[in-house]
Enzyme design. Sequence first.
Site, short mmCIF file in Angstrom:
data_model
loop_
_atom_site.label_atom_id
_atom_site.label_comp_id
_atom_site.label_asym_id
_atom_site.label_seq_id
_atom_site.Cartn_x
_atom_site.Cartn_y
_atom_site.Cartn_z
N VAL A 319 -9.89 -30.71 71.18
CA VAL A 319 -10.80 -30.02 72.09
C VAL A 319 -11.97 -29.42 71.33
O VAL A 319 -13.12 -29.45 71.77
CB VAL A 319 -10.05 -28.92 72.88
CG1 VAL A 319 -11.04 -28.07 73.70
CG2 VAL A 319 -9.01 -29.54 73.79
N ALA A 320 -11.68 -28.88 70.13
CA ALA A 320 -12.74 -28.29 69.31
C ALA A 320 -13.72 -29.36 68.83
O ALA A 320 -14.92 -29.08 68.67
CB ALA A 320 -12.13 -27.56 68.12
N GLU A 324 -18.50 -30.24 74.04
CA GLU A 324 -18.50 -29.95 75.47
C GLU A 324 -19.91 -29.78 76.04
O GLU A 324 -20.18 -30.09 77.19
CB GLU A 324 -17.69 -28.67 75.76
CG GLU A 324 -16.21 -28.78 75.47
CD GLU A 324 -15.87 -28.29 74.06
OE1 GLU A 324 -16.81 -28.23 73.24
OE2 GLU A 324 -14.69 -27.99 73.79
N ASP A 366 -47.84 -55.60 88.11
CA ASP A 366 -48.61 -56.24 89.17
C ASP A 366 -50.09 -56.02 88.86
O ASP A 366 -50.45 -55.11 88.11
CB ASP A 366 -48.23 -55.62 90.52
CG ASP A 366 -49.04 -56.19 91.66
OD1 ASP A 366 -49.22 -57.42 91.72
OD2 ASP A 366 -49.51 -55.40 92.50
N ASP A 728 -47.20 -51.93 93.48
CA ASP A 728 -47.52 -51.06 94.61
C ASP A 728 -47.29 -51.73 95.96
O ASP A 728 -47.52 -51.12 97.00
CB ASP A 728 -48.98 -50.60 94.53
CG ASP A 728 -49.95 -51.74 94.83
OD1 ASP A 728 -49.64 -52.89 94.48
OD2 ASP A 728 -51.03 -51.49 95.40
N ASP A 732 -43.62 -56.49 95.38
CA ASP A 732 -43.14 -56.05 94.07
C ASP A 732 -41.76 -55.40 94.14
O ASP A 732 -41.10 -55.23 93.11
CB ASP A 732 -44.12 -55.02 93.46
CG ASP A 732 -45.52 -55.57 93.32
OD1 ASP A 732 -45.66 -56.69 92.79
OD2 ASP A 732 -46.48 -54.90 93.74
#
Length: 753
Positions: A319-320, A324, A366, A728, A732
């Site tokens: 865990v250490a 975390e 485009d 746009d 596309d």
Amino acid sequence: MEEKPFPAWSWTVEQCLKEYNVKLDKGLSSREVEKRRERYGWNELDKEKGKPLWQLVLEQFDDTLVKILLVAAFISFILAYFHSSDSGDSGFEDYVEPLVIVLILVLNAIVGVWQESNAEKALEALKKIQCESGKVLRDGYLVPDLPAIGLVPGDIVELGVGDKVPADMRVAALKTSSLRVEQSSLTGEAMPILKGTSPVFLDDCELQAKENMVFAGTTVVNGSCVCIVINTGMNTEIGKIQKQIHDASLEESDTPLRKKLDEFGNRLTTAIGLVCLVVWIMNYRNFLSWDVVDGWPANVQFSFEKCTYYFKIAVALAVAAIPEGLPAVITTCLALGTRKMAQKNAIVRKLPSVETLGCTTVICSDKTGTLTTNQMSVTEFFTLGRKTTISRIFHVEGTTYDPKDGGIVDWPCYNMDANLQAMAKICAVCNDAGVYCDGPLFRATGLPTEAALKVLVEKMGFPDVKGRNKISDTQLAANYLIDSSTVRLGCCEWWTKRSKRVATLEFDRIRKSMSVIVREPTGHNQLLVKGSVESLLERSSHVQLADGSVVPLDEPCWQLMLSRHLEMSSKGLRCLGMAYKDELGEFSDYYSESHPAHKKLLDPSCYSTIESDLVFVGVVGLRDPPRGGVDKAIDDCRGAGIEVMVITGDNKSTAEAICRQIKLFSGNEDLTGRSFTGKEFMALSSTQQIEALSKHGGKVFSRAEPRHKQEIVRMLKEMGEVVAMTGDGVNDAPALKLADIGVAMGITGTEVI
């Protein structure tokens, strides 16, 4: 009704009517409509449900590192429970560590869900889907506002200027001499497309080549017509695009950041597991005891309490060792990145996209509306000088419909000569367009080319000081705005008030020009004409010089005009010729529909005769110009080791010309192997396709349909590239969805993305 054996665009109108069992003047009966609706359904696109909140929350925990932390928190909780049971102390201190881990993960999930929900809401605000309706012929009666959702194949629909097309339809009859449809969002072409009724005899026909079809979501900008509905709902071109978008969403892959974190999590899990196992085994002497008899262990005893104790130590070490705070730190950094991008008007839909943008190796862009403004503007124009062998070329700055955006370079004509006055008058009066304001943007009403011509007239100014004095300086200083949206074009108004229009000869495909008859202040009529340069030169007998004199159009002058026109066309400019005619014969005193010669104006076949023996004035070159700073952005990408490719639906010559202007290619660079149409590229073998995409340097793909764009993006991803797609338009959207990161140009773009 039998299945269609041939594409509708290759049929005659009579074949289409017969196939759909409908009459052009009657339409479908209500009973037949109900039958067809049962077969084809409603004319609407499938609505995809958004992700529920619980699914968004679970997605935040679908990560290797987060899963490790969840396991660590669970084990810490169990150990804390056993420790408190053994010691008889139920204090809160034992549960601090697992609670802190859980709290970090919950906060990480909240930030992730909040960011994605905010982006979804912002994107929904951009999708202003308007309620569609149309003029439909049913039971022999014209229904003026029938909801578009009720259309079925075979319906007869009338379209006019400004109407949005509600379904894919075959043009059956023109009610005006010409019909133009703006379909750049679907095809990528900046210019409105001229439509007709003649069949197109091509089985594998490009979308742009279907000149007798109009498509759902496009807009009529000139003319009116009667159409037969061919496809509705998901069978329309826009429906096919939605299917491609859905398919692309199923192929979504992990981002580079996600892959790195998962790889790190897997390695961390293995390393920590091994270390914990080694630590636990190293302490075996402490939970096993035995006596040595003849050099061998005997009476081995196992201590479960000590075994558990050292297992707790190993887990505590694990865990250490787990970072975390890493998920929270990553999420926080990405959230800060999205905030900075939001300040630059960029909405980030998914947090990892911020990091993916930095990993990009290829940008597929485009052209229309992305690299260019999707607003036509005059780049240059030329007229003759004082001799037929001398031409004057004027260069024009500005890339938008804003009359104050740029001007004419070295413009000396504050008192314009007669030739330039004729040019300005034709551009202003032989014109049906306008300009309005949409927030910070100036937009065109009518044809984009005509709006650009009116902006040119404003940049040319008034013909003399006397004309300028008729408009107050206050009006000129008001940026041409009358109210929040209406733009006053003072110079154009001056010309239209001076030369009153009394008749219009609409554009058609045969003569490739349009003209107006105007009443001059002197009381006589004049014909003003604009159109194809070659077509006008063929019908011109004279040219006007700078001093206003009119001289015969001889061969050297003809060649000069054509050479200048060729130079402008080679730059990717759309060229329009300007001409006029003073001697109108029976139309010299034309005033209204009651005039005896009016019947000739009702017959388009007479227009070429009326537009003959013209006086040629000059040529105007227009284009959809590149956005400012595009060339610098491409240089920056090259410096960062990012390849740039342009994928557009526009034609090949225009696409190549724009790519040279934005410095994707040098001026005289050979584009063999670097410029393809969509069909040409897809016709190559897979090996040749990969070889073409692997070449270093810019590449351009023209006449590309949505499926072509999507396939190119897929190939690049399979080659190991991190692909960013910018666009746009509706066309596309599939490629944007499939790319590692899709950049939707939202301000000027369509609402589908």
